[in-house]
Design a protein around this motif. Structure first.
Motif, mmCIF file in Angstrom:
data_model
loop_
_atom_site.group_PDB
_atom_site.id
_atom_site.type_symbol
_atom_site.label_atom_id
_atom_site.label_comp_id
_atom_site.label_asym_id
_atom_site.label_seq_id
_atom_site.Cartn_x
_atom_site.Cartn_y
_atom_site.Cartn_z
ATOM 1 N N ASN A 263 0.841 -1.198 0.000
ATOM 2 C CA ASN A 263 0.000 0.000 0.000
ATOM 3 C C ASN A 263 0.878 1.251 0.000
ATOM 4 N N ALA A 264 2.061 1.091 -0.603
ATOM 5 C CA ALA A 264 2.985 2.221 -0.726
ATOM 6 C C ALA A 264 2.399 3.268 -1.670
ATOM 7 N N ASN A 265 2.829 4.502 -1.498
ATOM 8 C CA ASN A 265 2.307 5.587 -2.321
ATOM 9 C C ASN A 265 3.059 5.753 -3.632
ATOM 10 N N ALA A 266 4.123 4.978 -3.821
ATOM 11 C CA ALA A 266 4.872 4.990 -5.076
ATOM 12 C C ALA A 266 5.056 3.560 -5.553
ATOM 13 N N ALA A 267 4.870 3.348 -6.852
ATOM 14 C CA ALA A 267 4.964 2.001 -7.411
ATOM 15 C C ALA A 267 6.415 1.587 -7.618
ATOM 16 N N ALA A 268 6.637 0.279 -7.633
ATOM 17 C CA ALA A 268 7.968 -0.275 -7.880
ATOM 18 C C ALA A 268 8.482 0.165 -9.243
ATOM 19 N N GLY A 269 9.793 0.468 -9.299
ATOM 20 C CA GLY A 269 10.407 0.880 -10.549
ATOM 21 C C GLY A 269 11.091 -0.281 -11.239
ATOM 22 N N LYS A 270 12.028 0.032 -12.116
ATOM 23 C CA LYS A 270 12.739 -1.007 -12.870
ATOM 24 C C LYS A 270 13.564 -1.893 -11.948
ATOM 25 N N CYS A 271 14.155 -1.293 -10.947
ATOM 26 C CA CYS A 271 14.943 -2.028 -9.962
ATOM 27 C C CYS A 271 14.289 -1.785 -8.600
ATOM 28 N N TYR A 272 13.790 -2.824 -7.982
ATOM 29 C CA TYR A 272 12.937 -2.645 -6.811
ATOM 30 C C TYR A 272 13.415 -3.486 -5.633
ATOM 31 N N GLN A 273 13.610 -2.828 -4.502
ATOM 32 C CA GLN A 273 13.916 -3.532 -3.256
ATOM 33 C C GLN A 273 12.836 -3.201 -2.230
ATOM 34 N N PRO A 274 12.016 -4.184 -1.849
ATOM 35 C CA PRO A 274 10.957 -3.942 -0.854
ATOM 36 C C PRO A 274 11.545 -3.452 0.469
ATOM 37 N N ASN A 275 10.798 -2.592 1.149
ATOM 38 C CA ASN A 275 11.295 -2.001 2.386
ATOM 39 C C ASN A 275 10.178 -1.946 3.414
ATOM 40 N N LEU A 276 10.299 -2.771 4.458
ATOM 41 C CA LEU A 276 9.285 -2.796 5.514
ATOM 42 C C LEU A 276 9.376 -1.589 6.449
ATOM 43 N N LYS A 277 10.380 -0.726 6.229
ATOM 44 C CA LYS A 277 10.494 0.507 7.008
ATOM 45 C C LYS A 277 10.073 1.728 6.196
ATOM 46 N N ASN A 278 9.501 1.479 5.028
ATOM 47 C CA ASN A 278 9.042 2.565 4.175
ATOM 48 C C ASN A 278 7.920 3.359 4.864
ATOM 49 N N LEU A 279 8.149 4.645 5.066
ATOM 50 C CA LEU A 279 7.154 5.496 5.734
ATOM 51 C C LEU A 279 6.128 6.069 4.767
ATOM 52 N N ASP A 280 6.434 6.028 3.479
ATOM 53 C CA ASP A 280 5.551 6.613 2.473
ATOM 54 C C ASP A 280 4.510 5.587 2.021
ATOM 55 N N HIS A 281 3.592 5.281 2.913
ATOM 56 C CA HIS A 281 2.551 4.312 2.595
ATOM 57 C C HIS A 281 1.261 4.722 3.304
ATOM 58 N N SER A 282 0.171 4.102 2.887
ATOM 59 C CA SER A 282 -1.137 4.369 3.485
ATOM 60 C C SER A 282 -1.602 3.141 4.255
ATOM 61 N N LEU A 283 -2.361 3.367 5.312
ATOM 62 C CA LEU A 283 -2.912 2.271 6.107
ATOM 63 C C LEU A 283 -4.357 2.011 5.706
ATOM 64 N N THR A 284 -4.742 0.731 5.730
ATOM 65 C CA THR A 284 -6.152 0.396 5.516
ATOM 66 C C THR A 284 -6.918 0.630 6.814
ATOM 67 N N GLN A 285 -8.225 0.600 6.726
ATOM 68 C CA GLN A 285 -9.060 0.757 7.923
ATOM 69 C C GLN A 285 -9.328 -0.603 8.566
ATOM 70 N N ILE A 286 -8.274 -1.388 8.659
ATOM 71 C CA ILE A 286 -8.414 -2.749 9.169
ATOM 72 C C ILE A 286 -7.340 -2.988 10.223
ATOM 73 N N VAL A 287 -7.748 -3.492 11.383
ATOM 74 C CA VAL A 287 -6.835 -3.684 12.506
ATOM 75 C C VAL A 287 -6.106 -5.018 12.352
ATOM 76 N N TYR A 288 -4.781 -4.983 12.484
ATOM 77 C CA TYR A 288 -3.969 -6.195 12.336
ATOM 78 C C TYR A 288 -2.810 -6.149 13.316
ATOM 79 N N ASP A 289 -2.624 -7.240 14.065
ATOM 80 C CA ASP A 289 -1.583 -7.305 15.084
ATOM 81 C C ASP A 289 -0.386 -8.089 14.552
ATOM 82 N N ARG A 290 0.560 -7.397 13.921
ATOM 83 C CA ARG A 290 1.706 -8.070 13.310
ATOM 84 C C ARG A 290 2.666 -8.616 14.372
#
Length: 324
Positions: A263-290
């Protein structure tokens, strides 16, 4: 030895009235949503997200974006090892069914999707950690995942599986946050753009022992690739609607569980490394206990060790040695 393993399949609808059964792994994605004060709203919102995603991808002959809805079944597989009536909860998967409101038809979807396994919890949260405890360098046991892989293949090839499901399973997971993915020129109308990882992951190797190969695709309207684990030919063995059922279901779950990636606010580019510390994302209205989910994985791994691995170690070792 092989004849001593029998499977029982149970199914329950995953809808806004769903309550996890006693045998359901507490870390299972859908079980996590179905607890607490927000349980019914969680479920209602998640199911609406799935339907919206499905209609956005299945946009042909669908001018109002409401032609289809997705029904989900939780498939629980219990395994009886010695025909003694004592069964162990083997795996849980999801099955999609698609309702076409224009034709009033119900279309069978793909089984697999989400994948939960007590033995996998044992492998990763108990055995792998124990193997590396006190070691200076992280290593993987040579036979890591062998038993789990053989049990899964045995189930998929069983008469029980064939009696319940017409096609082989597809499991859809998140990409790894410690790998880099490169966009290719390969395009599929539903699966989207294919990506290739820079190296194989432990998850890939583990699922390979289950007989599954993997390809990574970023569907239209998505912001990150998904990992599709499958037998056979992913692009040819399944219809567009079947694939859309899996994409809409699993991407919705990933938006809830891993919003930093899906749910990141920017789409993956040509070279993409996922980042679980990415702050530029939106939250759903759903509660989840990770945090709760990660803690319970260890508890459930120990449960598998106590109630499955240790009591049946000799039988399992002998069976695995003889199963091709």
């Amino acid at each position: 030895m092989q004849n001593e393993f029998t499977f029982t399949i149970k199914n329950i609808s995953f809808d806004e009235n769903y309550h996890p059964s006693d045998n359901t792994r507490a870390t299972t994605n859908f079980a996590n949503l179905a607890r607490g004060n927000s349980r019914q709203q969680n479920l209602r919102n998640a199911l609406k997200m799935i339907d919206n995603s499905f209609n956005a991808l299945a946009h042909w002959d669908n001018p109002n974006g409401d032609r289809y809805s997705v029904e989900l079944e939780i498939i629980s597989v219990d395994m009886d090892i010695q025909a003694g009536g004592q069964s162990f909860p083997s795996i849980e998967i999801l099955k999609t069914n698609i309702v076409d409101h224009k034709t009033d038809k119900r279309i069978e979807g793909i089984v697999g999707n989400n994948f939960s396994s007590y033995v996998r919890d044992y492998d990763f949260s108990v055995r792998l950690l124990g193997h590396n405890k006190g070691q200076a360098k992280f290593t993987i046991p040579e036979d890591f995942g062998d038993l789990h892989g053989k049990l899964f293949k045995y189930f998929v090839n069983s008469d029980t599986y064939k009696q319940h499901f017409k096609k082989l399973p597809v499991i859809c997971l998140s990409v790894s946050d410690n790998k880099t993915y490169h966009r290719t020129e390969n395009q599929h109308p539903v699966l989207g753009t294919e990506y290739l990882p820079n190296e194989s992951s432990l998850t890939e190797q583990y699922f390979k022992k289950m007989g599954l190969q993997v390809r990574y695709f970023m569907p239209p309207n998505s912001v990150a690739p998904l990992a599709f684990y499958f037998f056979g030919d992913l692009l040819c063995d399944y219809t567009n609607l079947e694939l859309i059922g899996t994409i809409s279901t699993m991407e919705t779950f990933q938006k809830i569980y891993r919003p930093e990636i899906y749910n990141a606010n920017a789409a993956a580019g040509k070279c993409y490394q996922p980042n679980l510390k990415n702050l530029d994302h939106s939250l759903t209205q759903i509660v989840y206990d990770r945090e709760e989910r990660s803690k319970l994985a260890v508890e459930q791994g120990k449960f598998a060790e106590e109630h499955f691995i240790k009591p049946y170690q000799t039988v399992l070792d002998q069976w695995a040695a003889n199963y091709a």
